[in-house]
Write an enzyme that holds these catalytic residues in place. Sequence first.
Site, PDB file in Angstrom:
ATOM      1  N   LYS A  45       0.809  -1.191   0.000  1.00 31.51           N
ATOM      2  CA  LYS A  45       0.000   0.000   0.000  1.00 31.51           C
ATOM      3  C   LYS A  45       0.858   1.264   0.000  1.00 31.51           C
ATOM      4  O   LYS A  45       0.395   2.340  -0.310  1.00 31.51           O
ATOM      5  CB  LYS A  45      -0.875   0.041   1.276  1.00 31.51           C
ATOM      6  CG  LYS A  45      -1.685  -1.200   1.489  1.00 31.51           C
ATOM      7  CD  LYS A  45      -2.336  -1.145   2.899  1.00 31.51           C
ATOM      8  CE  LYS A  45      -2.934  -2.504   3.215  1.00 31.51           C
ATOM      9  NZ  LYS A  45      -3.209  -2.604   4.671  1.00 31.51           N
ATOM     10  N   GLY A  46       2.115   1.107   0.417  1.00 32.13           N
ATOM     11  CA  GLY A  46       2.971   2.261   0.699  1.00 32.13           C
ATOM     12  C   GLY A  46       3.170   3.253  -0.432  1.00 32.13           C
ATOM     13  O   GLY A  46       3.396   4.432  -0.192  1.00 32.13           O
ATOM     14  N   GLU A 100       7.629   2.254  -6.345  1.00 29.53           N
ATOM     15  CA  GLU A 100       7.785   1.824  -4.954  1.00 29.53           C
ATOM     16  C   GLU A 100       7.986   3.014  -4.034  1.00 29.53           C
ATOM     17  O   GLU A 100       8.498   4.051  -4.458  1.00 29.53           O
ATOM     18  CB  GLU A 100       8.995   0.879  -4.836  1.00 29.53           C
ATOM     19  CG  GLU A 100       8.633  -0.601  -4.791  1.00 29.53           C
ATOM     20  CD  GLU A 100       7.985  -1.031  -3.456  1.00 29.53           C
ATOM     21  OE1 GLU A 100       7.286  -0.238  -2.798  1.00 29.53           O
ATOM     22  OE2 GLU A 100       8.203  -2.194  -3.094  1.00 29.53           O
ATOM     23  N   ASP A 101       7.594   2.850  -2.779  1.00 29.30           N
ATOM     24  CA  ASP A 101       7.834   3.908  -1.794  1.00 29.30           C
ATOM     25  C   ASP A 101       9.302   3.908  -1.368  1.00 29.30           C
ATOM     26  O   ASP A 101       9.974   4.923  -1.404  1.00 29.30           O
ATOM     27  CB  ASP A 101       6.896   3.764  -0.579  1.00 29.30           C
ATOM     28  CG  ASP A 101       6.890   2.364   0.034  1.00 29.30           C
ATOM     29  OD1 ASP A 101       7.526   1.439  -0.512  1.00 29.30           O
ATOM     30  OD2 ASP A 101       6.228   2.181   1.077  1.00 29.30           O
ATOM     31  N   ASP A 104      14.561  -1.138   0.354  1.00 31.53           N
ATOM     32  CA  ASP A 104      15.403  -1.312   1.530  1.00 31.53           C
ATOM     33  C   ASP A 104      16.378  -2.466   1.249  1.00 31.53           C
ATOM     34  O   ASP A 104      17.411  -2.252   0.616  1.00 31.53           O
ATOM     35  CB  ASP A 104      14.452  -1.578   2.714  1.00 31.53           C
ATOM     36  CG  ASP A 104      15.143  -1.573   4.052  1.00 31.53           C
ATOM     37  OD1 ASP A 104      15.929  -0.661   4.303  1.00 31.53           O
ATOM     38  OD2 ASP A 104      14.883  -2.487   4.863  1.00 31.53           O
ATOM     39  N   PHE A 153      14.372   4.224  10.663  1.00 32.34           N
ATOM     40  CA  PHE A 153      13.000   3.906  10.274  1.00 32.34           C
ATOM     41  C   PHE A 153      12.190   5.192  10.115  1.00 32.34           C
ATOM     42  O   PHE A 153      12.187   6.052  10.990  1.00 32.34           O
ATOM     43  CB  PHE A 153      12.344   2.986  11.309  1.00 32.34           C
ATOM     44  CG  PHE A 153      11.060   2.398  10.806  1.00 32.34           C
ATOM     45  CD1 PHE A 153      11.080   1.292   9.979  1.00 32.34           C
ATOM     46  CD2 PHE A 153       9.839   2.971  11.144  1.00 32.34           C
ATOM     47  CE1 PHE A 153       9.900   0.761   9.478  1.00 32.34           C
ATOM     48  CE2 PHE A 153       8.649   2.443  10.646  1.00 32.34           C
ATOM     49  CZ  PHE A 153       8.688   1.330   9.823  1.00 32.34           C
ATOM     50  N   ARG A 166       0.548   6.727   7.492  1.00 32.24           N
ATOM     51  CA  ARG A 166       0.658   6.883   6.036  1.00 32.24           C
ATOM     52  C   ARG A 166       0.172   8.259   5.581  1.00 32.24           C
ATOM     53  O   ARG A 166       0.563   8.745   4.530  1.00 32.24           O
ATOM     54  CB  ARG A 166      -0.185   5.814   5.318  1.00 32.24           C
ATOM     55  CG  ARG A 166       0.294   4.384   5.535  1.00 32.24           C
ATOM     56  CD  ARG A 166      -0.407   3.467   4.537  1.00 32.24           C
ATOM     57  NE  ARG A 166      -0.340   2.058   4.902  1.00 32.24           N
ATOM     58  CZ  ARG A 166       0.665   1.243   4.613  1.00 32.24           C
ATOM     59  NH1 ARG A 166       1.725   1.704   3.976  1.00 32.24           N
ATOM     60  NH2 ARG A 166       0.622  -0.020   4.961  1.00 32.24           N
TER      61      ARG A 166
HETATM   62  P1  IMP Z   1      12.584  -4.471   1.091  1.00 26.95           P
HETATM   63  O1  IMP Z   1      11.934  -5.715   0.534  1.00 26.95           O
HETATM   64  O2  IMP Z   1      13.480  -4.771   2.260  1.00 26.95           O
HETATM   65  O3  IMP Z   1      13.287  -3.637   0.046  1.00 26.95           O
HETATM   66  O4  IMP Z   1      11.445  -3.631   1.770  1.00 26.95           O
HETATM   67  C1  IMP Z   1      10.583  -2.844   1.085  1.00 26.95           C
HETATM   68  C2  IMP Z   1       9.337  -2.552   1.895  1.00 26.95           C
HETATM   69  O5  IMP Z   1       9.616  -2.490   3.329  1.00 26.95           O
HETATM   70  C3  IMP Z   1       8.807  -1.189   1.521  1.00 26.95           C
HETATM   71  O6  IMP Z   1       7.912  -1.256   0.437  1.00 26.95           O
HETATM   72  C4  IMP Z   1       8.143  -0.747   2.814  1.00 26.95           C
HETATM   73  O7  IMP Z   1       6.810  -1.191   2.840  1.00 26.95           O
HETATM   74  C5  IMP Z   1       8.920  -1.415   3.930  1.00 26.95           C
HETATM   75  N1  IMP Z   1       9.887  -0.501   4.581  1.00 26.95           N
HETATM   76  C6  IMP Z   1      11.233  -0.535   4.511  1.00 26.95           C
HETATM   77  N2  IMP Z   1      11.812   0.450   5.228  1.00 26.95           N
HETATM   78  C7  IMP Z   1      10.788   1.151   5.785  1.00 26.95           C
HETATM   79  C8  IMP Z   1      10.735   2.334   6.642  1.00 26.95           C
HETATM   80  O8  IMP Z   1      11.735   2.953   7.038  1.00 26.95           O
HETATM   81  N3  IMP Z   1       9.480   2.731   6.988  1.00 26.95           N
HETATM   82  C9  IMP Z   1       8.347   2.101   6.574  1.00 26.95           C
HETATM   83  N4  IMP Z   1       8.348   1.027   5.775  1.00 26.95           N
HETATM   84  C10 IMP Z   1       9.558   0.543   5.373  1.00 26.95           C
HETATM   85 MG    MG Z   2       5.059  -1.339   4.530  1.00 25.65          MG
END
Ligand code: IMP
Ligand code: MG
Length: 181
Positions: A45-46, A100-101, A104, A153, A166
Amino acid sequence: MELPESGDLQVMYTEEKILERVRELGAEISADYAGQMPVLVAILKGSVIFLSDLLRSIRLPVQVDFMAITSFESGGKPGVARILKDLDIPVSGRPVIIVEDIIDTGLTAGYLVRNLLARDPRSLQICTLLDRTVRRLVDLPLKYVGFDVPDTFIVGYGLDYRQEYRNLPFIGVLPEEAMED
Ligand code: IMP
Ligand code: MG
């Protein structure tokens, strides 16, 4: 939990700063895809807040679709993901941009890239508002990046902590007291 006052959050990116950067990304996409009609694939949803601003900054015919997948953040085993909501639009032969938001570890986007490439798009690129390169586990080429963020975070502008925050118009650091366990 009560939404904290804006003053309780340390602002990392103001609403104005975000919009300025999002408009630049929209202009870049408009130039790069001139003569094409890309499909923007937003990951629920982000990314919905980012998508809505980005979309209005793109001066091209575009189509929008959504995907939802089980996330890796809630203790899911790396490499194991499941589609909860798939695309409605067939993307075979189409230029696709994943929206993507934040990227990470890159596990979520890595899974999506493999999944979408199997559908034989004309091209596939990633557009992320935030990039946390310091935590990257998967090597991913990112074509459009808003900001490179530190290992802190953050919430707001679509990003959540346990589905909250959000709706904050800016991106900020949630104080430790606001996080449980
Ligand atoms: P990844 O698979 O580790 O790249 O994570 C991606 C997802 O983790 C993003 O789409 C977010 O939903 C969540 N995420 C990662 N870091 C944060 C943060 O600092 N705040 C909130 N959500 C995060
Ligand atoms: Mg999330």
